[in-house]
Every structure is written in C-alpha cells, then in structure tokens.
Write a protein that holds these residues in place. Structure first.
Motif, mmCIF file in Angstrom:
data_model
loop_
_atom_site.group_PDB
_atom_site.id
_atom_site.type_symbol
_atom_site.label_atom_id
_atom_site.label_comp_id
_atom_site.label_asym_id
_atom_site.label_seq_id
_atom_site.Cartn_x
_atom_site.Cartn_y
_atom_site.Cartn_z
ATOM 1 N N CYS A 246 0.830 -1.209 0.000
ATOM 2 C CA CYS A 246 0.000 0.000 0.000
ATOM 3 C C CYS A 246 0.862 1.256 0.000
ATOM 4 O O CYS A 246 0.548 2.239 -0.684
ATOM 5 N N ASN A 247 1.960 1.239 0.730
ATOM 6 C CA ASN A 247 2.875 2.386 0.723
ATOM 7 C C ASN A 247 3.491 2.583 -0.656
ATOM 8 O O ASN A 247 3.700 3.714 -1.103
ATOM 9 N N ARG A 248 3.773 1.478 -1.327
ATOM 10 C CA ARG A 248 4.355 1.555 -2.667
ATOM 11 C C ARG A 248 3.431 2.316 -3.615
ATOM 12 O O ARG A 248 3.884 3.101 -4.447
ATOM 13 N N TYR A 249 2.128 2.046 -3.495
ATOM 14 C CA TYR A 249 1.162 2.685 -4.391
ATOM 15 C C TYR A 249 0.482 3.895 -3.766
ATOM 16 O O TYR A 249 -0.484 4.409 -4.323
ATOM 17 N N ARG A 250 0.984 4.333 -2.623
ATOM 18 C CA ARG A 250 0.479 5.535 -1.952
ATOM 19 C C ARG A 250 -1.014 5.442 -1.659
ATOM 20 O O ARG A 250 -1.792 6.360 -1.900
ATOM 21 N N VAL A 251 -1.402 4.285 -1.118
ATOM 22 C CA VAL A 251 -2.786 4.034 -0.739
ATOM 23 C C VAL A 251 -2.864 3.940 0.780
ATOM 24 O O VAL A 251 -2.103 3.176 1.392
ATOM 25 N N PRO A 252 -3.758 4.676 1.429
ATOM 26 C CA PRO A 252 -3.890 4.577 2.890
ATOM 27 C C PRO A 252 -4.195 3.143 3.327
ATOM 28 O O PRO A 252 -5.038 2.470 2.725
ATOM 29 N N VAL A 253 -3.509 2.689 4.366
ATOM 30 C CA VAL A 253 -3.719 1.338 4.875
ATOM 31 C C VAL A 253 -3.944 1.408 6.378
ATOM 32 O O VAL A 253 -3.266 2.155 7.081
ATOM 33 N N MET A 254 -4.932 0.659 6.858
ATOM 34 C CA MET A 254 -5.320 0.694 8.264
ATOM 35 C C MET A 254 -5.347 -0.731 8.816
ATOM 36 O O MET A 254 -6.374 -1.401 8.779
ATOM 37 N N PRO A 255 -4.227 -1.224 9.297
ATOM 38 C CA PRO A 255 -4.191 -2.585 9.837
ATOM 39 C C PRO A 255 -4.788 -2.657 11.237
ATOM 40 O O PRO A 255 -4.717 -1.702 12.008
ATOM 41 N N GLY A 256 -5.363 -3.811 11.553
ATOM 42 C CA GLY A 256 -5.898 -4.018 12.891
ATOM 43 C C GLY A 256 -4.787 -4.328 13.878
ATOM 44 O O GLY A 256 -3.907 -5.137 13.605
ATOM 45 N N CYS A 257 -4.824 -3.664 15.020
ATOM 46 C CA CYS A 257 -3.823 -3.869 16.077
ATOM 47 C C CYS A 257 -4.526 -3.958 17.426
ATOM 48 O O CYS A 257 -5.583 -3.353 17.624
#
Length: 220
Positions: free
Chosen positions: A110-121
C-alpha cells in the motif's frame, strides 16, 4: 498528495461503514443507503462473495473528488489479509485498505502505491510496529474488547498514533470514543442488521443519519 488528501477526508468524515453481505448486489445496496444517510466512507469486506464486483461498481458510481455530495464517497476494501488481496482491490477501485491484523507485506504494498492502509492492532507493540512501517491510521480491533479509555492509554506512550476503533462501536458510545481521541470509528453490523433482518434497506439510511448526527455532536 493524493494519499494525504484521502487520509484527511477520512478523518473529516469520521465514520466508516464496514459492510458485509451475501452478495455484491446486497452490499452495493447497503452502501448506497449508507451514503444517502451521510456516511461517505465505505469499507467493503473481502468476506463478501465476489467482493471486488461490489468495489468496482461503487467506485464507478462514486468519487472522492466529486463536487456533488450525492456522488461523493470514498470506497475502500476491508479484511485484506495479504498484499495480493490488497492489490486486486486497488485495481478494482479501492482507495484505502483495511486489515484485521498487521501484515507488513500488505503495508509495504500500500505504501508503494500511496494508498492509505489501516491494519488491525491490539497491543502497543503492534501499534508501534505499524507506525514504524509507515501506517497513518491504526484500526483498534476488536474494539469491543476495550473501552474508550484505551485510546488515552495508547496515546500516553504513542501520542502520534491515529486510532480508529472498529467493532463494538454503537450510537450509545460513539461520542465517548471520539471524545477520547479516536480519529474516526468503524461501524459494522449495528448499521445494517435491522435492514437485513427486515429486508428494508431504507433503515440503513436512517441509521447512517443517526451516526452522522452523533459524530457531529461529539466533535462539538
């Protein structure tokens, strides 16, 4: 800049509809009603059969750059367990990616394609790792295992963390989560369960409007 703008939009909207269903058509119908009710951030989970069809259809109908409020929405994917799933969803039109857990390879993609990513923690260690990987918004999941006081506890050592609780957020406690410092909240079955049970999807519109009203009241 596109990624930054999307994160700002998600933060400003404040409420994310997490949609599950038995068919892509059902999820599209739910999304339309939620958007009509004022929830402009839609997360289509990959647990939906042929979920990519729903994402593609919604991405065609709505745009995060639309000036017309009726055509404006941010469409994303949820339950993305791996980078392959995230990539497929992005190609189908997903503008953000959400996962139930922290998968470093998914974050990297997601960082590579500049897309926001929200992982569960669930833990401070996971949240710190997410931040180190470049995550901008962390999904606190399952939220029903915690109280809003958890955000204050997290922000003690990690004041820079942007937290979005998902799971267990309701009309009765949304205000507490926002006032505790949540950047946004994810709303799941409470938004759609009554509509699914009765077959009256207009109930999603009414419930969505109530959530938006509660969010605005909390922000004041």
């Amino acid at each position: 800049m596109r990624k930054i703008k999307l994160i700002q939009q998600i933060s400003q909207e404040g409420v994310v509809a997490v949609l599950r269903g038995d068919t892509p058509e059902e999820v599209v119908a739910m999304a339309e009603q939620a958007i009509a009710g004022g929830i402009k951030v839609i997360e289509v989970t990959m647990t939906v059969p042929f979920a990519l069809r729903a994402i593609e259809e919604l991405a065609k109908r709505y745009s995060s750059t639309a000036q017309d409020a009726a055509k404006y929405a941010i469409i994303g994917v949820g339950t993305a367990l791996d980078p392959e799933t995230a990539r497929a969803a992005i190609l189908s039109g997903a503008e953000f990616v959400v996962g139930p857990s922290l998968n470093p390879k998914t974050v990297e993609l997601c960082n590579r394609y500049r897309v926001p990513v929200m992982p569960g923690c669930m833990t401070i260690q996971e949240i710190q790792t997410a931040l180190e990987l470049g995550v901008d918004i962390v999904k606190l999941f399952p939220g029903n295992l915690y109280s809003p006081a958890m955000i204050k506890a997290i922000k003690g050592p990690l004041p820079q963390a942007n937290i979005m609780p998902t799971g267990g957020v309701s009309l009765s406690n949304l205000g507490e989560w926002i006032q505790a410092g949540a950047i946004a909240v994810g709303i799941g079955s409470d938004l759609t369960s009554e509509a699914v049970k009765t077959g009256d999807y207009s109930l999603v519109t009414k419930k969505a409007a109530q959530y938006i009203e509660a969010y605005k009241a909390a922000k004041k």
